[in-house]
Design an enzyme around this catalytic site. Structure first.
Site, PDB file in Angstrom:
ATOM      1  N   HIS A 168      36.731  -0.824  15.802  1.00  0.00           N
ATOM      2  CA  HIS A 168      38.117  -0.354  15.957  1.00  0.00           C
ATOM      3  C   HIS A 168      39.005  -1.247  15.120  1.00  0.00           C
ATOM      4  O   HIS A 168      38.818  -2.463  15.099  1.00  0.00           O
ATOM      5  CB  HIS A 168      38.540  -0.445  17.424  1.00  0.00           C
ATOM      6  CG  HIS A 168      40.033  -0.450  17.610  1.00  0.00           C
ATOM      7  ND1 HIS A 168      40.733  -1.568  17.991  1.00  0.00           N
ATOM      8  CD2 HIS A 168      40.949   0.532  17.422  1.00  0.00           C
ATOM      9  CE1 HIS A 168      42.022  -1.263  18.055  1.00  0.00           C
ATOM     10  NE2 HIS A 168      42.189  -0.009  17.716  1.00  0.00           N
ATOM     11  N   ASN A 170      43.371  -1.433  13.693  1.00  0.00           N
ATOM     12  CA  ASN A 170      44.687  -0.829  13.749  1.00  0.00           C
ATOM     13  C   ASN A 170      45.644  -1.812  13.095  1.00  0.00           C
ATOM     14  O   ASN A 170      45.650  -2.987  13.444  1.00  0.00           O
ATOM     15  CB  ASN A 170      45.046  -0.601  15.229  1.00  0.00           C
ATOM     16  CG  ASN A 170      46.527  -0.329  15.440  1.00  0.00           C
ATOM     17  OD1 ASN A 170      47.216  -1.103  16.093  1.00  0.00           O
ATOM     18  ND2 ASN A 170      47.011   0.764  14.899  1.00  0.00           N
ATOM     19  N   TYR A 171      46.401  -1.347  12.092  1.00  0.00           N
ATOM     20  CA  TYR A 171      47.431  -2.205  11.486  1.00  0.00           C
ATOM     21  C   TYR A 171      48.711  -1.400  11.400  1.00  0.00           C
ATOM     22  O   TYR A 171      48.679  -0.233  10.996  1.00  0.00           O
ATOM     23  CB  TYR A 171      46.962  -2.732  10.119  1.00  0.00           C
ATOM     24  CG  TYR A 171      45.850  -3.747  10.323  1.00  0.00           C
ATOM     25  CD1 TYR A 171      46.146  -5.044  10.734  1.00  0.00           C
ATOM     26  CD2 TYR A 171      44.506  -3.372  10.203  1.00  0.00           C
ATOM     27  CE1 TYR A 171      45.135  -5.960  11.002  1.00  0.00           C
ATOM     28  CE2 TYR A 171      43.487  -4.288  10.469  1.00  0.00           C
ATOM     29  CZ  TYR A 171      43.817  -5.576  10.872  1.00  0.00           C
ATOM     30  OH  TYR A 171      42.819  -6.481  11.157  1.00  0.00           O
ATOM     31  N   ARG A 172      49.815  -1.998  11.844  1.00  0.00           N
ATOM     32  CA  ARG A 172      51.055  -1.220  11.961  1.00  0.00           C
ATOM     33  C   ARG A 172      52.294  -2.055  11.674  1.00  0.00           C
ATOM     34  O   ARG A 172      52.310  -3.274  11.884  1.00  0.00           O
ATOM     35  CB  ARG A 172      51.153  -0.613  13.356  1.00  0.00           C
ATOM     36  CG  ARG A 172      51.137  -1.656  14.456  1.00  0.00           C
ATOM     37  CD  ARG A 172      50.872  -1.095  15.847  1.00  0.00           C
ATOM     38  NE  ARG A 172      50.840  -2.161  16.829  1.00  0.00           N
ATOM     39  CZ  ARG A 172      49.771  -2.888  17.131  1.00  0.00           C
ATOM     40  NH1 ARG A 172      48.604  -2.636  16.549  1.00  0.00           N
ATOM     41  NH2 ARG A 172      49.837  -3.875  18.008  1.00  0.00           N
ATOM     42  N   GLY A 321      56.265  14.371  21.041  1.00  0.00           N
ATOM     43  CA  GLY A 321      55.857  14.912  19.756  1.00  0.00           C
ATOM     44  C   GLY A 321      54.692  14.148  19.163  1.00  0.00           C
ATOM     45  O   GLY A 321      54.291  14.398  18.039  1.00  0.00           O
ATOM     46  N   ARG A 323      50.856  13.108  18.498  1.00  0.00           N
ATOM     47  CA  ARG A 323      49.737  14.027  18.343  1.00  0.00           C
ATOM     48  C   ARG A 323      48.580  13.546  19.217  1.00  0.00           C
ATOM     49  O   ARG A 323      47.799  12.655  18.829  1.00  0.00           O
ATOM     50  CB  ARG A 323      49.331  14.087  16.875  1.00  0.00           C
ATOM     51  CG  ARG A 323      48.394  15.234  16.580  1.00  0.00           C
ATOM     52  CD  ARG A 323      48.328  15.490  15.090  1.00  0.00           C
ATOM     53  NE  ARG A 323      47.545  16.668  14.790  1.00  0.00           N
ATOM     54  CZ  ARG A 323      46.241  16.646  14.530  1.00  0.00           C
ATOM     55  NH1 ARG A 323      45.565  15.516  14.578  1.00  0.00           N
ATOM     56  NH2 ARG A 323      45.610  17.779  14.243  1.00  0.00           N
ATOM     57  N   GLU A 325      45.710  14.696  20.038  1.00  0.00           N
ATOM     58  CA  GLU A 325      44.341  14.751  19.516  1.00  0.00           C
ATOM     59  C   GLU A 325      44.038  13.571  18.583  1.00  0.00           C
ATOM     60  O   GLU A 325      42.889  13.136  18.497  1.00  0.00           O
ATOM     61  CB  GLU A 325      44.079  16.078  18.800  1.00  0.00           C
ATOM     62  CG  GLU A 325      43.959  17.276  19.739  1.00  0.00           C
ATOM     63  CD  GLU A 325      42.677  17.269  20.583  1.00  0.00           C
ATOM     64  OE1 GLU A 325      41.740  16.535  20.243  1.00  0.00           O
ATOM     65  OE2 GLU A 325      42.635  17.999  21.592  1.00  0.00           O
ATOM     66  N   SER A 326      45.062  13.072  17.887  1.00  0.00           N
ATOM     67  CA  SER A 326      44.838  11.909  17.022  1.00  0.00           C
ATOM     68  C   SER A 326      44.732  10.635  17.850  1.00  0.00           C
ATOM     69  O   SER A 326      43.944   9.742  17.530  1.00  0.00           O
ATOM     70  CB  SER A 326      45.979  11.778  16.001  1.00  0.00           C
ATOM     71  OG  SER A 326      46.036  12.926  15.195  1.00  0.00           O
TER      72      SER A 326
END
Lengths: 368, 368
Positions: A168, A170-172, A321, A323, A325-326
């Site tokens: 896993h 994640n970069y934000r 809003g 998503r 599913e993502s």
């Protein structure tokens, strides 16, 4: 061109000796068109219009381009490990409230049972529920909704072979406008590994790659973010970590925007070399029902962590809003729960649990 | 004797015409020993010592005895539906902080893939995290920990055949001592059904049985608690309910302790007749991979609800010394997630989704 200019902007030193004309020429190019974008290097058309991306050097633009490139490179590298040519499915989506994303998904591959590499670039008003999630992290924010911008890449890959770990990362980048009109920004992210069977040399390779990425920027980062990762990915009610950790950080906003961005970029670039060699090494290992059942039980723990504790999942589900599913791509194809399951002592399964109950001190191991 | 005395206590009217001597004799019996307990009618030795249970008529004791009996009767009824004699495993456990429970589990039955029927009788100090969960429900409570008592039964049964629905029920009594020393008490609970395929006559049987149980006590209960159930078991991020509902209530503390207890008891007794006939009707239906896959996808939604939204699960995981394996018994053996899964229009699978997206108005249907 992009890279060269970045270098120019972050370390003026490279221009020592250049004539004023040269400098002005570079600046002129920069003003008219910062860079030329080739969409073929991305998985899909970016979210922001190409003209904006080519003309601006704003951090929002640089972040979007960086995560688009990481997405493309990692997806292609993963596809390279599929033995029968299975490809990722690409969904480009837009969000009514502003922005959108590109979701790349693989399901039913022979190497990867399920995986997603998702980019999102969104803006709008952050509802009180999501603001609440941030306040819980110590940020002093109002009670109402706040204007925000977020650009990030997030990925979970669940391989089929139980000897290949789940990864896993994640970069934000996040911006928030406070009630008094002032802008806050920060970066967050991390990479962590969830093996089903523990191989010390694989774990060492993984942690070493992350440490080297961190060390480029600050020797204090790896020890700090390694510990943060162990703490964050703890399944409290099980008294174990989700896997063998990695790095994790949030609210990073110093010493400067530029240095933070460079650090995050180096981390994101280290994902591929940290993981692909481990996939290649084990993807064709023999296994049977015992290993598959154990893998599915551990995937049950993965589901528990993601749905009960993970702030990213909660934040996503609270953002209107968003998503779904993502966000829920992170869940495996199959997960299993057995009442009071506990592996026999001294088995390979019990050995993994030991490491999740007592994380390895990679800081000491890697520096000795 | 227990039932007779209960009747005496709740409706003195039955004693009209009895002589004073008879009344005094009954009271004497009551003072010396309220009832004689036969442990063979329970799944295990109760949590509270037998002498206390025999000598007291306190609500705590009556609740414990009631849920022990419901547990026994329901477990035996379920075992009766196993075609090859599979039995529940019984774990009696004690809690360091006070109290304990009896967890009855079935795994790998031919009718029931996994199921648990759990009783717990616990007391101690409620930590701030769990108090917080209650404050979110509108109770005005302090910030610190508070003394509490809780006795309840909770059950989830996941059958193997996709044509047999999953059932969940939970009935509980709660006491809390506030900062100012005053005692609050209330009941909560409900029964709800999660089919994988929608049969209108099964749904009608289920709702009708619950309505009849409610109507014995107050005609307003079923409409109120049916709606509460639909609202509570909503998977917000999916915009669908977990199943076809049933009844759900919480914070019930009027008109009197006695009437509340009687109502909860009637509800708990209605579980068996609401469910067992549906199991018997479908447990040997033919099915194939398509139905099994759909069942596992719906079980994924069940997991999402339980880990993200269910207050009982959260409350449990926040209570120190709680028995995680009993709480997470509700999770199915297997659950499945597929990216962007949506059944073809006009199929039996799509038909179920319609009902979860637009709950049937059983209040009107059953009263017409």
């Amino acid at each position: 061109m992009f890279r060269a200019l970045q270098c120019f902007r972050s370390t003026g030193a490279v221009l020592v000796g250049a004539s004023l004309t040269t400098v002005l020429q570079i600046r002129k190019v920069h003003m008219e068109s910062v860079r030329k974008i080739n969409v073929a290097n991305f998985m899909a058309q970016p979210i922001t219009p190409i003209e904006t991306l080519e003309a601006s050097n704003d951090i929002r633009v640089r972040m979007e381009l960086m995560i688009m490139k990481i997405q493309h490179d990692f997806v292609r590298a993963l596809e390279g490990e599929e033995n029968f040519g299975k490809k990722f499915k690409v969904d480009r989506w837009e969000r009514n409230e502003g922005g959108g994303g590109i979701t790349c998904v693989i399901e039913g591959g022979d190497t990867f049972e399920k995986g997603g590499v998702n980019v999102s670039v969104v803006q709008g008003m952050l509802p009180p529920g999501a603001v609440q999630q941030m306040r819980a992290r110590g940020k002093k924010l109002g009670d109402g909704e706040l204007p925000f911008f977020a650009a990030g890449i997030s990925c979970v890959i669940h391989p089929r072979n139980p000897y290949v770990p789940t990864i896993h990362f994640n970069y934000r980048y996040f911006e928030l406008v406070e009630d008094d009109g002032s802008k806050m920004w920060w970066f967050g992210g991390g990479t962590d590994l969830t093996p089903y069977y523990y191989y010390e040399d694989d774990a060492e390779h993984f942690h070493k790659t992350l440490k080297e990425a961190c060390d480029v920027h600050d020797k204090k980062f790896y020890p700090k973010y390694k510990k943060w990762c162990d703490d964050y990915f703890t399944i409290t009610h099980r008294n174990e970590t989700r896997g063998i950790g990695g790095i994790f950080f949030d609210d990073v906003d110093s010493p400067s925007l530029e240095e933070c961005f460079q650090f995050v970029q180096t981390c994101a670039e280290s994902v591929k070399p940290s993981y692909i060699p481990i996939v290649r090494k084990h993807k064709n290992d023999n296994y049977g029902d015992r290993e598959r059942t154990w893998q599915l039980i551990r995937r049950g723990r993965y589901v528990e962590f993601n749905l009960i504790y993970d702030r990213g999942t909660k934040f996503g589900l609270y953002t209107p809003g968003s998503r779904v599913e993502s966000i829920l791509m992170s869940l495996p194809t199959l997960a299993r729960w057995e009442y009071m399951h506990e592996p026999e002592p001294d088995t390979d399964e019990a050995n993994l649990l030991k490491v999740t109950r007592n994380p390895v001190d990679w800081v000491s191991k890697l520096s000795s």
